[in-house]
Design an enzyme around this catalytic site. Structure first.
Site, PDB file in Angstrom:
ATOM      1  N   ASP B   9       8.429 -39.392 -16.558  1.00  0.00           N
ATOM      2  CA  ASP B   9       9.459 -38.987 -17.513  1.00  0.00           C
ATOM      3  C   ASP B   9      10.816 -39.058 -16.813  1.00  0.00           C
ATOM      4  OD1 ASP B   9      11.011 -37.841 -19.403  1.00  0.00           O
ATOM      5  OD2 ASP B   9       9.921 -35.941 -19.551  1.00  0.00           O
ATOM      6  N   ASP B 105      11.975 -43.292 -22.650  1.00  0.00           N
ATOM      7  CA  ASP B 105      12.094 -42.787 -21.280  1.00  0.00           C
ATOM      8  C   ASP B 105      10.792 -42.243 -20.702  1.00  0.00           C
ATOM      9  OD1 ASP B 105      12.079 -40.716 -23.072  1.00  0.00           O
ATOM     10  OD2 ASP B 105      13.433 -39.448 -21.929  1.00  0.00           O
ATOM     11  N   GLU B 106       9.698 -42.358 -21.420  1.00  0.00           N
ATOM     12  CA  GLU B 106       8.440 -41.823 -20.894  1.00  0.00           C
ATOM     13  C   GLU B 106       7.357 -42.895 -20.929  1.00  0.00           C
ATOM     14  OE1 GLU B 106       7.229 -38.123 -22.722  1.00  0.00           O
ATOM     15  OE2 GLU B 106       9.311 -37.552 -23.048  1.00  0.00           O
TER      16      GLU B 106
END
Lengths: 82, 411
Positions: B9, B105-106
């Site tokens: 993350d 973003d993960e």
């Protein structure tokens, strides 16, 4: 320190590699790049930015980092120099 | 054999990218927020100094400025975020080809197959942390576990630029149940009313009991809490990736108060979804409609088609039918979203009947393709439906400015 964008003359070779040959400074002076010692992906934490970092030898023993970030070239500069 | 799964993350991703190019914002409160004029004026990400001032993600710009008047607010630069997301993902590929993105973003990474090559999970984790910090200039939190749910929990528990390993239920037994993936405030309240406060409580209750109080979700949450399943990460193929759904959501410049308003935005959304579908050569079978009211309450509805299609007209007709059947304008709507799923690369053919208008769909497809070609060549506003031109305010975003719609593609 600040990020200073510069004009660069490059050689795009048959293999798709990009080699910077000259850096054009403010007075339109062409500064030859004698050798590229290393190319690696790097973030420039001092001035901000992230891309490919070219470690260039400009004159004997004058080594500077030249960054290539999404189509633009820049160098790290001290504020008082600019 | 247990797998080794990482959940990576990127820390305050949007804000970190902005700070990368503007180091002067590193030590002052700064946040990235949507455009208030387009009614996207909420905080999307904030840096650590802003967090210390109590700024929270998803609160409005006004609320944030009341807490911290000196807060610097930047407009989001989605092209940069996509670029960095792609660079980080390319770096993950150097460690494994089993990658499952979860938002921009993960990512989940299954590194079971590369452990011996790189010298173990800790070696991979520390190499990832170092390389992303030095080569890209961003930091991330990594959760290490044997399934996706625990790994995600691990990354939530890990500090910035660090990792957290969860080996068994005992490591997380004491944590609040709300920390678990997909437990929102509503589910959390239901669980609390039954005396379930922690992940340990959730894991100790029988599956049947949870199913009684939560329905289908009870079984899922029981498995999540006990670390059962959810360890499959499909190989992500650059060339032949097939999304699970394609969605497009839009917050209108003013609230949608009538069916005409609704139809204008729906037309634009359906055109956009169908264009994306056709560019990937996909056909859909299910249509979903999402409605967000002025009070930010979200309703979703879905229906299946008899046969699959790639037409914008079919999405439009079905979404409209869904709306007319299930909703009305007693409360104005702030945003609507259209999504298609059950995707395939093959058009299903079936016996045409004497009374069916098969020629109609062929004509419709020709029309939509012609419109798409014109847009590809001359821009999105080169040709639009007459309906869209009726209200300049509603049709301004997305078409006139050639700005991208808010988009979610679930891989």
């Amino acid at each position: 320190m600040i990020r200073k964008y510069v004009d660069v003359i490059c050689l795009n070779d048959k293999g798709g590699n990009v080699k910077p040959l000259f850096l054009i400074w403010e007075d339109d002076k062409k500064i030859p790049i004698k050798k590229v010692k290393e190319i690696c992906p790097r973030a420039s934490l001092k001035v901000g930015g992230s891309g490919l970092r070219y470690t260039c030898v400009f004159e004997p023993n004058r080594i500077r980092h030249l960054y290539y970030d999404r189509g633009k070239w820049y160098v790290e500069m001290n504020d008082h120099v600019v | 054999m247990k797998k080794t799964i990482l959940h990576c993350d990127l820390n305050c991703f949007f804000a970190s990218v902005e700070m990368l190019y503007h180091p002067e914002y590193r030590n002052v409160p700064m946040a990235v927020a949507g455009d208030p004029e387009k009614r996207h004026g909420i905080i999307l990400a904030k840096n650590v100094p802003a967090k210390k001032k109590g700024i929270r993600t998803a609160e409005t710009i006004n609320e944030a400025l009341q807490k911290c008047p000196e807060l610097i607010i930047l407009k989001p630069d989605y092209h940069s975020y996509e670029y960095f997301s792609e660079r980080v993902r390319d770096l993950y590929y150097e460690y494994t080809d089993r990658i499952e993105p979860f938002g921009v973003d993960e990512c989940w990474l299954d590194i079971s197959g590369s452990l011996s090559y790189f010298g173990g999970a800790e070696a991979i984790v520390s190499s990832l942390l170092n390389r992303i910090r030095e080569e890209i200039g961003l930091t991330l939190s990594i959760g290490v576990s044997f399934n996706k749910v625990y790994a995600k929990l691990g990354s939530d528990m890990a500090k910035e630029d660090d990792f957290c390993r969860i080996d068994s239920l005992d490591d997380i037994r004491h944590l609040s149940a709300s920390k678990l993936l997909f437990i929102g405030s509503h589910t959390c309240e239901i669980l609390k009313s039954h005396g379930i406060y922690t992940i340990g409580d959730l894991a100790d209750h029988p599956m049947g009991y949870l199913e009684n109080i939560l329905g289908k979700a009870g079984k899922t949450l029981y498995c999540y809490a006990n670390g059962i399943g959810s360890d499959e990460i499909t190989r992500y193929d650059h060339e032949a990736e097939m999304p699970k759904s394609i969605s497009c959501c839009h917050t209108a410049e003013r609230d949608l108060c009538s069916l005409d308003d609704f139809k204008i935005v729906l037309t634009m959304l359906c055109d956009e979804v169908a264009t994306r579908l056709r560019k990937q050569g996909l056909y859909y079978r299910k249509v979903h409609l999402l409605l967000r009211t002025k009070q930010l309450k979200v309703r979703t509805m879905q229906m299946s088609l008899k046969e699959n299609s790639d037409l914008a007209k079919d999405i439009y007709d079905n979404a409209l039918a869904l709306f007319e059947r299930n909703a009305d304008f007693s409360i104005p709507y702030r945003s609507i979203g259209v999504s298609v799923s059950d995707l395939s690369y093959q058009k299903q053919y079936r016996q045409t009947s004497l009374f069916e208008e098969s020629a109609y769909s062929i004509r419709q497809k020709k029309q939509e393709l012609a419109m798409q070609q014109i847009r590809d060549r001359f821009g999105k506003d080169a040709i639009v439906s007459l309906r869209v031109m009726e209200d300049q305010t509603l049709s301004r975003i997305g078409l006139k400015n050639n700005e991208p719609f808010e988009e979610v593609i679930h891989q």
